[in-house]
Design a protein around this motif. Structure first.
Motif, PDB file in Angstrom:
ATOM      1  N   LEU A   1       0.829  -1.206   0.000  1.00 29.60           N
ATOM      2  CA  LEU A   1       0.000   0.000   0.000  1.00 29.60           C
ATOM      3  C   LEU A   1       0.864   1.257   0.000  1.00 29.60           C
ATOM      4  N   ASN A   2       2.031   1.174   0.662  1.00 28.68           N
ATOM      5  CA  ASN A   2       2.903   2.347   0.728  1.00 28.68           C
ATOM      6  C   ASN A   2       3.711   2.555  -0.539  1.00 28.68           C
ATOM      7  N   SER A   3       4.174   1.459  -1.157  1.00 26.29           N
ATOM      8  CA  SER A   3       5.119   1.610  -2.270  1.00 26.29           C
ATOM      9  C   SER A   3       4.578   1.117  -3.604  1.00 26.29           C
ATOM     10  N   GLY A   4       3.507   0.318  -3.579  1.00 27.79           N
ATOM     11  CA  GLY A   4       2.989  -0.256  -4.820  1.00 27.79           C
ATOM     12  C   GLY A   4       3.797  -1.445  -5.289  1.00 27.79           C
ATOM     13  N   LEU A   5       4.825  -1.816  -4.509  1.00 26.54           N
ATOM     14  CA  LEU A   5       5.670  -2.932  -4.928  1.00 26.54           C
ATOM     15  C   LEU A   5       5.358  -4.174  -4.107  1.00 26.54           C
ATOM     16  N   ALA A   6       5.347  -5.320  -4.806  1.00 32.24           N
ATOM     17  CA  ALA A   6       5.153  -6.583  -4.086  1.00 32.24           C
ATOM     18  C   ALA A   6       6.476  -6.927  -3.401  1.00 32.24           C
ATOM     19  N   GLY A   7       6.419  -7.277  -2.139  1.00 33.82           N
ATOM     20  CA  GLY A   7       7.644  -7.592  -1.387  1.00 33.82           C
ATOM     21  C   GLY A   7       8.239  -8.913  -1.840  1.00 33.82           C
TER      22      GLY A   7
END
Ligand code: FMN
Length: 199
Positions: free
Chosen positions: A109-115
Motif C-alpha cells: 500500500l505504501n510503495s505499490g511494490l510486491a515484497g
C-alpha cells in the motif's frame, strides 16, 4: 471500553435497507466500529465478496467500517480499500501460515511494490515457534493438539517445492517431535529441489 461488532451482509438474502438500518442502530447504541464480512451467512466462504454492500454501509455510517473477505494478498487488500473506501481491513484465512501478510500489505500500500518472498528458513523458524505455542498454551488433549500442529505445519509449508509430498508426511506425523524432524527435512528437500531447478 470500546465495543465493536462484526456482521455479514445478511442471513439468506441481502436487504440493503434493513442492513443499513441495523448498522446505524448499532452506531446509535454506541459501537465504536463495525466489521463487515461481505457475504451472507448461508454462503459460508463460497461466492464472491460483496464489496458493494460494504461500500454502502461505509457511506451510511460515521464510525470506522472495516472490510473483510478473501484478503489473501496485498493486491486483494488494495481492492477492498479501493472498492469500498473502508477505513480498515480484516485478514483471516490469508494469515494462516502467512503472518507476514500484514507487513506485505503495508509495504504494497505504501510503495505499490510486491515484497520479496519470505525465505524458507524464516517460515520454518516461525512455524516452530507457532508449534511451541500450541504445545505450551493450547489446553486440549494430545490428539487434538497434534491435529492442530499438523494443520499449522501444512499452512506454513503449502507453497514450498514438493509441498504435496511434505503434506503427506505431515499428515502421518504421530507427535510433536516427529513433526519437528519433518520440518527440518522439508527444508532440506525443498533446498535440494530448488538447487536442481537452478541447474
Ligand atoms: C481461524 C478463524 C477464526 C475466526 N473466528 C471468528 C470469530 O471468532 N468471530 C467472527 O465473527 N469471525 C471469525 N472468523 C471469520 C473471519 O473474521 C472473516 O470474517 C472471514 O474468515 C472472512 O475473511 P477471510 O476471507 O479473510 O478469511 C474466523 C475466521 C478464521 C479463519
Amino acid at each position: 471500553m470500546p465495543v465493536t461488532i462484526k456482521i455479514r451482509t445478511g442471513y439468506d438474502n441481502k436487504d440493503m435497507r434493513h442492513l443499513i438500518n441495523m448498522a446505524k442502530h448499532c452506531e446509535t447504541l454506541g459501537v465504536a466500529a463495525i466489521f463487515v464480512h461481505g457475504r451472507l451467512a448461508i454462503q459460508g466462504y463460497s461466492g464472491d465478496v460483496d464489496y458493494e454492500a460494504i461500500k454502502k454501509i461505509k457511506e451510511a455510517l460515521s464510525v470506522p467500517v472495516f472490510g473483510s473477505g478473501n484478503i489473501f494478498s496485498p493486491e486483494l487488500a488494495k481492492r477492498m480499500f479501493d472498492e469500498t473506501a473502508c477505513d480498515g481491513i480484516l485478514v483471516a484465512r490469508g494469515a494462516l501460515g502467512n503472518p507476514w501478510i500484514f507487513k506485505q500489505i503495508e509495504e504494497y500500500l505504501n510503495s505499490g511494490l510486491a515484497g520479496i518472498d519470505v525465505p524458507l528458513e524464516e517460515k520454518k523458524r516461525i512455524l516452530k515457534k507457532h508449534l511451541s505455542y500450541i504445545d505450551r498454551y493450547k489446553a486440549i488433549r494430545a490428539q487434538g493438539k497434534i491435529g492442530l500442529m499438523r494443520k499449522a505445519a501444512i499452512w506454513y509449508l503449502k507453497s514450498i517445492p514438493k509441498a504435496a509430498r511434505v503434506r503427506e508426511k505431515i499428515t502421518a506425523a504421530k507427535n510433536y517431535e516427529d513433526l519437528l524432524g519433518l520440518i527440518d527435512n522439508a527444508a532440506i528437500s525443498a533446498a535440494r529441489a530448488s538447487a536442481r531447478h537452478e541447474i
